[in-house]
Scaffold this motif. Structure first.
Motif, PDB file in Angstrom:
ATOM      1  N   ALA A  91       0.832  -1.207   0.000  1.00  0.00           N
ATOM      2  CA  ALA A  91       0.000   0.000   0.000  1.00  0.00           C
ATOM      3  C   ALA A  91       0.864   1.253   0.000  1.00  0.00           C
ATOM      4  CB  ALA A  91      -0.939  -0.005   1.201  1.00  0.00           C
ATOM      5  N   MET A  92       1.951   1.229   0.764  1.00  0.00           N
ATOM      6  CA  MET A  92       2.868   2.369   0.776  1.00  0.00           C
ATOM      7  C   MET A  92       3.501   2.562  -0.591  1.00  0.00           C
ATOM      8  SD  MET A  92       6.301   3.318   0.866  1.00  0.00           S
ATOM      9  CE  MET A  92       7.127   1.789   1.278  1.00  0.00           C
ATOM     10  N   VAL A  93       3.943   1.465  -1.226  1.00  0.00           N
ATOM     11  CA  VAL A  93       4.557   1.551  -2.552  1.00  0.00           C
ATOM     12  C   VAL A  93       3.561   2.103  -3.571  1.00  0.00           C
ATOM     13  CG1 VAL A  93       5.523   0.210  -4.454  1.00  0.00           C
ATOM     14  CG2 VAL A  93       6.245  -0.267  -2.099  1.00  0.00           C
ATOM     15  N   GLU A  94       2.334   1.623  -3.516  1.00  0.00           N
ATOM     16  CA  GLU A  94       1.317   2.098  -4.459  1.00  0.00           C
ATOM     17  C   GLU A  94       1.085   3.596  -4.313  1.00  0.00           C
ATOM     18  OE1 GLU A  94      -2.007  -0.367  -3.599  1.00  0.00           O
ATOM     19  OE2 GLU A  94      -1.151  -2.148  -4.573  1.00  0.00           O
ATOM     20  N   ARG A  95       1.093   4.087  -3.087  1.00  0.00           N
ATOM     21  CA  ARG A  95       0.929   5.535  -2.873  1.00  0.00           C
ATOM     22  C   ARG A  95       2.098   6.305  -3.487  1.00  0.00           C
ATOM     23  NH1 ARG A  95      -0.609   3.663   2.315  1.00  0.00           N
ATOM     24  NH2 ARG A  95       1.403   4.275   3.189  1.00  0.00           N
ATOM     25  N   GLN A  96       3.305   5.752  -3.321  1.00  0.00           N
ATOM     26  CA  GLN A  96       4.485   6.399  -3.881  1.00  0.00           C
ATOM     27  C   GLN A  96       4.430   6.441  -5.404  1.00  0.00           C
ATOM     28  OE1 GLN A  96       7.387   7.747  -2.261  1.00  0.00           O
ATOM     29  NE2 GLN A  96       5.943   7.762  -0.556  1.00  0.00           N
ATOM     30  N   VAL A  97       4.065   5.328  -6.018  1.00  0.00           N
ATOM     31  CA  VAL A  97       3.991   5.266  -7.479  1.00  0.00           C
ATOM     32  C   VAL A  97       2.936   6.232  -8.002  1.00  0.00           C
ATOM     33  CG1 VAL A  97       3.423   3.790  -9.438  1.00  0.00           C
ATOM     34  CG2 VAL A  97       4.899   2.923  -7.615  1.00  0.00           C
ATOM     35  N   ALA A  98       1.782   6.269  -7.350  1.00  0.00           N
ATOM     36  CA  ALA A  98       0.721   7.178  -7.777  1.00  0.00           C
ATOM     37  C   ALA A  98       1.192   8.628  -7.709  1.00  0.00           C
ATOM     38  CB  ALA A  98      -0.523   6.985  -6.912  1.00  0.00           C
ATOM     39  N   LYS A  99       1.929   8.974  -6.666  1.00  0.00           N
ATOM     40  CA  LYS A  99       2.444  10.335  -6.532  1.00  0.00           C
ATOM     41  C   LYS A  99       3.433  10.648  -7.654  1.00  0.00           C
ATOM     42  CE  LYS A  99       3.012  14.297  -4.479  1.00  0.00           C
ATOM     43  NZ  LYS A  99       1.940  15.316  -4.482  1.00  0.00           N
ATOM     44  N   HIS A 100       4.286   9.687  -7.994  1.00  0.00           N
ATOM     45  CA  HIS A 100       5.231   9.888  -9.083  1.00  0.00           C
ATOM     46  C   HIS A 100       4.505  10.148 -10.406  1.00  0.00           C
ATOM     47  CE1 HIS A 100       8.319   8.417  -6.327  1.00  0.00           C
ATOM     48  NE2 HIS A 100       9.229   8.783  -7.215  1.00  0.00           N
ATOM     49  N   LEU A 101       3.478   9.368 -10.675  1.00  0.00           N
ATOM     50  CA  LEU A 101       2.740   9.545 -11.925  1.00  0.00           C
ATOM     51  C   LEU A 101       2.085  10.922 -11.996  1.00  0.00           C
ATOM     52  CD1 LEU A 101       1.136   5.999 -12.279  1.00  0.00           C
ATOM     53  CD2 LEU A 101       3.012   6.963 -13.635  1.00  0.00           C
ATOM     54  N   GLN A 102       1.599  11.404 -10.852  1.00  0.00           N
ATOM     55  CA  GLN A 102       1.016  12.742 -10.813  1.00  0.00           C
ATOM     56  C   GLN A 102       2.070  13.798 -11.161  1.00  0.00           C
ATOM     57  OE1 GLN A 102      -0.663  13.274  -6.917  1.00  0.00           O
ATOM     58  NE2 GLN A 102      -2.256  11.737  -7.209  1.00  0.00           N
ATOM     59  N   ILE A 103       3.271  13.626 -10.617  1.00  0.00           N
ATOM     60  CA  ILE A 103       4.323  14.615 -10.874  1.00  0.00           C
ATOM     61  C   ILE A 103       4.766  14.563 -12.327  1.00  0.00           C
ATOM     62  CG2 ILE A 103       6.648  15.358 -10.240  1.00  0.00           C
ATOM     63  CD1 ILE A 103       6.140  14.246  -7.439  1.00  0.00           C
ATOM     64  N   TYR A 104       4.865  13.362 -12.892  1.00  0.00           N
ATOM     65  CA  TYR A 104       5.199  13.253 -14.317  1.00  0.00           C
ATOM     66  C   TYR A 104       4.190  14.020 -15.158  1.00  0.00           C
ATOM     67  CZ  TYR A 104       9.114   9.973 -14.345  1.00  0.00           C
ATOM     68  OH  TYR A 104      10.355   9.414 -14.221  1.00  0.00           O
ATOM     69  N   GLN A 105       2.920  13.821 -14.883  1.00  0.00           N
ATOM     70  CA  GLN A 105       1.892  14.481 -15.672  1.00  0.00           C
ATOM     71  C   GLN A 105       1.955  15.992 -15.510  1.00  0.00           C
ATOM     72  OE1 GLN A 105      -2.107  13.256 -14.708  1.00  0.00           O
ATOM     73  NE2 GLN A 105      -2.947  14.073 -16.606  1.00  0.00           N
TER      74      GLN A 105
END
Length: 474
Positions: A91-105
């Motif tokens: 769950a922690m990793v998924e939150r991190q990945v989601a945040k990264h994708l937001q920053i990329y966009q």
């Protein structure tokens, strides 16, 4: 043949230095893309720093609950559910990945998921994860391809399918007996965590001590702490052969000073060093040279042998820490803007997140001796720190090295609760070039672990130069 796409900036690998460069350049108006095989954001948020600390924190809860009676809290027997530990980590990793994708966009940088290989100078062919290929070229190229776990060439080890730090974080069961090959930082962190979850644990280190780069007193104290929790440690142990299969039944045979020993376990974790991810990606076609160990050869501006190609992070031979990859990013970013920043001379702090943790910055005693640097050494056991006494966290010690010709702080090591935060205070003093007396005489908050810095720096020996002058005058 895929159509050649022309970019302003191309980054191979989305680790810390690479992604920060991508976001910065894209926000600055460069047409930028990042090529990443698997881990969005790199290893740190997915399979290394963050998930390991997440599981270590779960293990600490189990350990504290077992010790709860000593604190006046009566608890029933402790049961660890590794599936829940893994679910929390995921769950922690998924939150991190989601945040990264937001920053990329938000940044405008394109993330291309696929495996990249150079086919010409600054030109990359990408086999896309979802099928097909793309060919991309750029005016400026940045390499951030990272490293992977080394598997020693020992008969039977590869066939035993051992765990690395990647696979062990995905276990949904508790190993009956975990055999850890390697007495370095990540191996010791995971060894203690799994002991606290409830596994029997044996550490096998081929060198003469745990934590080869540390001073012997540091190694011995960490050994004592791990042994006190029931972890068996073998040093100067040559791994001869392995049989069986990790996850079922596995045996290792080692040669020690007392003769050969066979250790029977259920699972094997290999934590015996890192190999750069530089093979098979066409760096020769890109004009990028490697050193004898396979790391990308760079100068102290992180420039490779190829014009307008840089390398950052572990693959460039930089110290293998996320915060140093971020430092690499800042150096490249500023130099692209006309500065002349270099890696030479930077302070490199690091922590090992055992309990208590180990933190270090600057020169160690051993390094000072090898380099011929005359130092004054101050040492303070943690049981002399009032904050440690108050909370019964008295394992470990603080140690500082001060220059003999002046009063600058040259190095600091701590094994103890909140070691990383205490080290940061010393780091600030070192960055400001403050004399050690500034900390010795500071009014540090009571009762904190950092309060021990006052006592530590108050016992710095006098200068040998001063002593010699006083004797001569007498």
């Amino acid at each position: 043949m895929a159509h050649l796409e022309q970019l302003d900036a191309l980054i191979l690998g989305s680790g810390t230095g690479g992604k920060l460069l991508a976001w910065h350049l894209a926000r600055s108006g460069y047409k930028t893309a990042v090529v990443e095989r698997r881990w969005i954001g790199g290893s740190c948020p997915n399979i290394a720093c963050m998930p390991t600390k997440n599981e270590i924190s779960s293990a600490k809860v189990a350990h504290v609950e077992r010790q709860a009676g000593e604190y006046g809290t009566l608890a029933d027997s402790v049961k660890v559910e590794m599936a829940t530990v893994r679910r929390r980590k995921r769950a922690m990793v998924e939150r991190q990945v989601a945040k990264h994708l937001q920053i990329y966009q938000a940044s405008g940088a394109e993330l291309i998921m696929g495996s990249g290989r150079f086919v010409a100078t600054k030109t990359l062919e990408v086999n896309l994860n979802d099928g097909g290929t793309r060919e991309v070229a750029a005016d400026k190229v940045f390499l951030n391809v990272g490293t992977h776990a080394a598997i020693p060439h020992v008969p039977g080890l590869q066939a035993a399918q051992p765990l690395t730090h990647v696979e062990i974080l995905e276990l949904d069961y508790l190993p009956r007996h975990l055999i850890v090959i390697g007495g370095g930082y990540s191996g010791l962190e995971l060894a203690q965590a799994y002991r606290r979850f409830g596994s029997d644990v044996t550490i096998i280190e081929s060198g003469p001590q745990l934590l080869a780069r540390e001073d012997i007193d540091v190694s011995q104290e960490i050994w004592r702490i791990l042994s006190s929790e029931g972890i068996r440690v073998l040093v100067a142990a040559e791994l001869l052969r392995v049989s069986g299969r990790s996850g079922d039944k596995a045996s290792v045979v080692v040669r020690t000073l007392s003769g050969e020993q066979q250790i029977d376990g259920s699972d094997i974790l290999v934590a015996a060093g890192r190999i750069p991810n530089t093979a098979g990606i066409g760096l020769d076609k890109a004009g990028v040279e490697l050193d004898a160990r396979g790391f990308i050869r760079v100068n102290d501006r992180l420039e490779t042998s190829a014009p307008d190609v840089w390398a950052v992070g572990e693959c460039a031979g930089s110290p293998q820490f996320t915060h140093i990859s971020e430092s690499d990013f800042r150096i490249v970013r500023d130099n692209l803007a006309g500065a002349n920043r270099r890696t030479r001379g930077r302070l490199v702090p690091y922590c090992m997140f055992t309990d208590p943790p180990l933190a270090h910055i600057g020169v160690s005693e051993g390094e000072a001796e090898r380099q011929g640097i005359i130092t004054r050494v101050a040492k303070l056991p943690m049981d002399s720190v009032l904050g440690a006494q108050a909370t019964d966290q008295t394992q470990g010690f603080m140690k500082a090295l001060v220059g003999d010709g002046d009063d600058r702080i040259l190095g600091f090591t701590m094994i103890g609760a909140a070691a990383g935060e205490v080290m940061a205070a010393v780091q600030m003093a070192m960055l400001a070039d403050l004399p050690y007396s500034s900390l010795a005489g500071a009014a540090l908050a009571h009762p904190t672990m950092a309060e021990g810095l006052g006592a530590l720096f108050s016992v710095v020996p006098p200068r040998e130069v001063q002593q010699a002058s006083s004797k001569a005058a007498a």
